[in-house]
Structure formats: C-alpha cells, structure tokens
Write a protein that holds these residues in place. Structure first.
Motif, PDB file in Angstrom:
ATOM      1  N   SER A  31       0.809  -1.107   0.102  1.00 46.41           N
ATOM      2  CA  SER A  31       0.097   0.032  -0.119  1.00 46.41           C
ATOM      3  C   SER A  31       0.804   1.313   0.089  1.00 46.41           C
ATOM      4  O   SER A  31       0.511   2.330  -0.283  1.00 46.41           O
ATOM      5  N   LEU A  32       2.078   1.182   0.531  1.00 50.19           N
ATOM      6  CA  LEU A  32       2.932   2.160   0.721  1.00 50.19           C
ATOM      7  C   LEU A  32       2.630   3.429   1.386  1.00 50.19           C
ATOM      8  O   LEU A  32       2.676   4.493   1.520  1.00 50.19           O
ATOM      9  N   GLN A  33       1.421   2.951   2.334  1.00 46.78           N
ATOM     10  CA  GLN A  33       0.963   3.872   3.296  1.00 46.78           C
ATOM     11  C   GLN A  33       1.871   4.062   4.621  1.00 46.78           C
ATOM     12  O   GLN A  33       2.759   3.454   4.706  1.00 46.78           O
ATOM     13  N   TRP A  34       1.690   5.135   5.397  1.00 47.81           N
ATOM     14  CA  TRP A  34       2.594   5.344   6.480  1.00 47.81           C
ATOM     15  C   TRP A  34       2.204   4.711   7.566  1.00 47.81           C
ATOM     16  O   TRP A  34       1.314   4.455   8.038  1.00 47.81           O
ATOM     17  N   ASP A  35       3.446   4.456   8.356  1.00 45.52           N
ATOM     18  CA  ASP A  35       3.318   3.791   9.510  1.00 45.52           C
ATOM     19  C   ASP A  35       4.400   4.123  10.552  1.00 45.52           C
ATOM     20  O   ASP A  35       5.577   4.316  10.128  1.00 45.52           O
ATOM     21  N   ASP A  36       4.384   4.328  11.886  1.00 45.86           N
ATOM     22  CA  ASP A  36       5.214   4.555  12.634  1.00 45.86           C
ATOM     23  C   ASP A  36       5.962   3.207  13.110  1.00 45.86           C
ATOM     24  O   ASP A  36       5.287   2.200  13.122  1.00 45.86           O
ATOM     25  N   CYS A  37       7.441   3.323  13.416  1.00 43.19           N
ATOM     26  CA  CYS A  37       8.245   1.951  13.358  1.00 43.19           C
ATOM     27  C   CYS A  37       9.435   2.245  14.322  1.00 43.19           C
ATOM     28  O   CYS A  37       9.787   3.292  14.424  1.00 43.19           O
ATOM     29  N   ASN A  38       9.754   1.256  15.204  1.00 40.42           N
ATOM     30  CA  ASN A  38      10.990   1.411  15.763  1.00 40.42           C
ATOM     31  C   ASN A  38      12.165   1.775  15.030  1.00 40.42           C
ATOM     32  O   ASN A  38      12.301   1.156  14.110  1.00 40.42           O
ATOM     33  N   CYS A  39      12.885   2.785  15.304  1.00 34.12           N
ATOM     34  CA  CYS A  39      13.912   3.278  14.552  1.00 34.12           C
ATOM     35  C   CYS A  39      15.071   2.410  14.412  1.00 34.12           C
ATOM     36  O   CYS A  39      15.911   2.554  13.631  1.00 34.12           O
ATOM     37  N   GLU A  40      15.099   1.537  15.346  1.00 37.22           N
ATOM     38  CA  GLU A  40      16.279   0.296  15.230  1.00 37.22           C
ATOM     39  C   GLU A  40      16.217  -0.500  14.175  1.00 37.22           C
ATOM     40  O   GLU A  40      16.983  -1.555  13.960  1.00 37.22           O
ATOM     41  N   ILE A  41      14.973  -1.042  13.753  1.00 34.16           N
ATOM     42  CA  ILE A  41      14.824  -2.027  12.814  1.00 34.16           C
ATOM     43  C   ILE A  41      15.437  -1.665  11.496  1.00 34.16           C
ATOM     44  O   ILE A  41      15.578  -0.465  11.004  1.00 34.16           O
ATOM     45  N   HIS A  42      16.013  -2.657  11.032  1.00 37.28           N
ATOM     46  CA  HIS A  42      16.793  -2.660   9.600  1.00 37.28           C
ATOM     47  C   HIS A  42      15.767  -2.888   8.618  1.00 37.28           C
ATOM     48  O   HIS A  42      15.109  -4.103   8.856  1.00 37.28           O
ATOM     49  N   MET A  43      15.378  -2.170   7.663  1.00 41.53           N
ATOM     50  CA  MET A  43      14.808  -2.466   6.449  1.00 41.53           C
ATOM     51  C   MET A  43      15.126  -1.733   5.235  1.00 41.53           C
ATOM     52  O   MET A  43      16.249  -0.849   5.411  1.00 41.53           O
ATOM     53  N   ASN A  44      14.525  -1.676   4.205  1.00 42.12           N
ATOM     54  CA  ASN A  44      15.020  -1.109   3.030  1.00 42.12           C
ATOM     55  C   ASN A  44      14.778   0.375   3.121  1.00 42.12           C
ATOM     56  O   ASN A  44      13.879   0.973   4.046  1.00 42.12           O
ATOM     57  N   PHE A  45      15.288   1.299   2.321  1.00 37.26           N
ATOM     58  CA  PHE A  45      15.201   2.676   2.311  1.00 37.26           C
ATOM     59  C   PHE A  45      15.466   3.209   0.862  1.00 37.26           C
ATOM     60  O   PHE A  45      15.781   2.575  -0.034  1.00 37.26           O
ATOM     61  N   ALA A  46      14.814   4.555   0.867  1.00 30.99           N
ATOM     62  CA  ALA A  46      15.099   5.120  -0.392  1.00 30.99           C
ATOM     63  C   ALA A  46      15.603   6.445  -0.072  1.00 30.99           C
ATOM     64  O   ALA A  46      15.404   7.521   0.770  1.00 30.99           O
ATOM     65  N   CYS A  47      16.722   7.203  -0.938  1.00 36.87           N
ATOM     66  CA  CYS A  47      17.377   8.526  -0.907  1.00 36.87           C
ATOM     67  C   CYS A  47      16.472   9.311  -1.889  1.00 36.87           C
ATOM     68  O   CYS A  47      16.148   8.990  -2.955  1.00 36.87           O
ATOM     69  N   LEU A  48      16.238  10.652  -1.491  1.00 38.51           N
ATOM     70  CA  LEU A  48      15.834  11.564  -2.470  1.00 38.51           C
ATOM     71  C   LEU A  48      16.990  12.235  -2.905  1.00 38.51           C
ATOM     72  O   LEU A  48      17.821  13.106  -2.324  1.00 38.51           O
ATOM     73  N   LYS A  49      17.219  12.114  -4.452  1.00 38.36           N
ATOM     74  CA  LYS A  49      18.507  12.809  -5.146  1.00 38.36           C
ATOM     75  C   LYS A  49      18.488  14.305  -5.398  1.00 38.36           C
ATOM     76  O   LYS A  49      19.251  14.974  -5.303  1.00 38.36           O
ATOM     77  N   TYR A  50      17.353  14.825  -5.716  1.00 36.33           N
ATOM     78  CA  TYR A  50      17.189  16.158  -5.788  1.00 36.33           C
ATOM     79  C   TYR A  50      15.630  16.698  -5.409  1.00 36.33           C
ATOM     80  O   TYR A  50      14.775  15.777  -5.447  1.00 36.33           O
TER      81      TYR A  50
END
Length: 287
Positions: free
Chosen positions: A268-287
C-alpha cells in the motif's frame, strides 16, 4: 550556393548544373559547401541569443560536431580551424552553436556545453547517460531510418549524435537494509537525503517509481520522525513539521511507546510509525 540552400548532395549539384556537361568537380562543390556552412556558423555564433534550453522529456535534439577553417595549402582534409558543436531540437529552428575551447572535445568540455543548452560519439558522448540523456547513433546508410539507429549500427556512421532528454531518476534505493540512523548517514554521504514525502505529488511519484521496478512488496524508511520532542512529526531532525500525511488506518499508534520513525507499509505504501532500530529497505531523495 543555390544547391547548398536547397540541401542538394554533391551528385545532384553536378546533375543540376546549368551548363551542359560536367564542369564542376566534387572538390569544387565541397569547397563551396564548406564556405556556406562556415558563413552560417559565423553568423549564428555572432548573433545567437539563447532563450532558455532546448529539448526536454520526450524531445529529440540533434547534436553535431564539425571543424571549420582553412585547409592546409588549400587542399586535402581541413586541419586548421575551430571545432564547433551544433545543437537543434527536432521540429524547431532554434539552433545552438558553441566553439569548443582550445579545440578540445573531451567529456569535460562537451558535457558542460551540451548541458548549457539541452534541458535536464566521441568518448565524451559515452557518459551522456550519466547526465540524464539517452544517446542514439546516426546511420546515413539506412534509407528507411537514416538518422537514428541503435547503439550498434551496421552501416557507416558519423559523429553526429541524437539525444532524447529524459529526466534523471529522482530516487535512489539502498542496496542493503539499515536502521533509520544508518540510512540518514548513507544518503548524506552521497549528497542526498533520506526520502521526504511532503506532498501528494511526491508520494505518487515514489509509488509510481517503486511500481515500475516491481518492488512495492517491501517496506521503506523515510525521513519522517518525532525524535526531537517525541510528539511532533518532522522531516529530518531539523526539517519542517508535516503539512501532508498519508497514514495507514489506525496509524500512528506508537506501539509500546517505541515507534518514532516513519516507514512505508509494503504494497500500500501508506505511512506507519516504527521502531527506529529496525533494519529495513530505504530510499534516498537525489534532488
């Protein structure tokens, strides 16, 4: 000059000669055509006034290099003069010309000249894709498609280049899972920032990007967090508070009082709050 103005080939110019019989040699016609081209280039360089950039998403820009000047001893190949880079968008009369500084045609010289005029193949052209362009070679021996060919044309080619401008990717996907803090360090080291989704438009852009790559079945960290005061959601540690949200139903819930960073739910790519220590995938915004 009449033949040049009407885009006649050398052979046609000889055939259409007003004097009966062949009285113009190929060398003479070539010299006159060279003179006409040089006159046009000289005028254009002196008079051109750039009005923004040419090209853009889905547009095709023809780029050509040619050397203009006198031939040594007035015969043989031209060896003295200046290399000129020409650029024109298909369907437009907005011609752009640049003289190559010191007659150098390296990537360091040509890429800035192209980017100066063309919106966001010598060896210099090999890296056009790194700058958001698509490079297509030219094949004048193909009667059905004489200008644009694949990267490996079978017929003779010239150094003329066709580029279609396509926007460079806005997002970069991390290659390994990290916790929220590690993702920030990774993006910042590359002069990017962790994914910020501060509008419906950028949210949709990212969703479309992930779906094109068929990677929507993964969770992703974003730059959203409430680490400053554990109450207010912000982008980055020192960024603005949220003015757009896309929370999943029932979120954020701060489960067990330990969820202070923003992830995107898989699919769904909806938002959820999560424990910051969990390892998961991520994306960077380049510009």
């Amino acid at each position: 000059m009449y033949g040049y103005a009407h885009h006649w080939s050398n052979a046609m110019t000889r055939e259409e000669n007003f004097v009966e019989g062949s009285c113009l040699s190929n060398e003479t016609i070539t010299d006159w055509y060279s003179y006409c081209r040089e006159a046009v280039v000289t005028y254009q360089v002196d008079k051109q006034e750039s009005k923004g950039k040419i090209g853009g998403p889905g547009k095709i820009v023809q780029i050509d290099e040619s050397k203009f000047g006198k031939r040594k001893y007035n015969k043989g190949r031209r060896v003295e003069g200046y290399w000129v880079l020409g650029m024109i968008e298909n369907g437009s009369e907005d011609l752009r010309l640049e003289v190559c500084p010191d007659n150098v045609r390296s990537a360091e010289v040509l890429i800035p000249l192209i980017k100066k005029h063309v919106a966001d193949y010598w060896k210099a052209y090999d890296c056009l894709r790194d700058h958001g362009y698509e490079h297509l070679k030219v094949n004048h021996s193909d009667p059905d498609n004489p200008f644009v060919t694949s990267d490996e044309p079978t017929g003779p080619t010239t150094v003329r280049t066709t580029v279609t401008t396509t926007p460079p990717e806005k997002f970069h996907l991390g290659t390994e899972k990290m916790n929220w803090y590690g993702t920030n360090v990774y993006c910042q080291r590359n002069n990017w920032k962790l994914l910020v989704l501060d509008s419906a438009e950028i949210q949709k852009e990212f969703e479309d990007f992930i779906k094109r790559k068929n990677l929507q079945n993964l969770n992703y960290w974003t730059a959203g967090n409430q680490l400053v005061d554990m109450k207010t959601w912000h982008w980055d540690l020192d960024g603005p508070a949220f003015n757009y949200t896309h929370w999943a139903k029932g979120q954020p819930d701060n489960y067990k009082g330990s969820q202070h960073c923003l992830q995107l739910f898989a699919n769904s790519l909806q938002w959820d709050d999560c424990n910051c220590e969990i390892h998961m995938n991520f994306a960077c915004l380049k510009y």
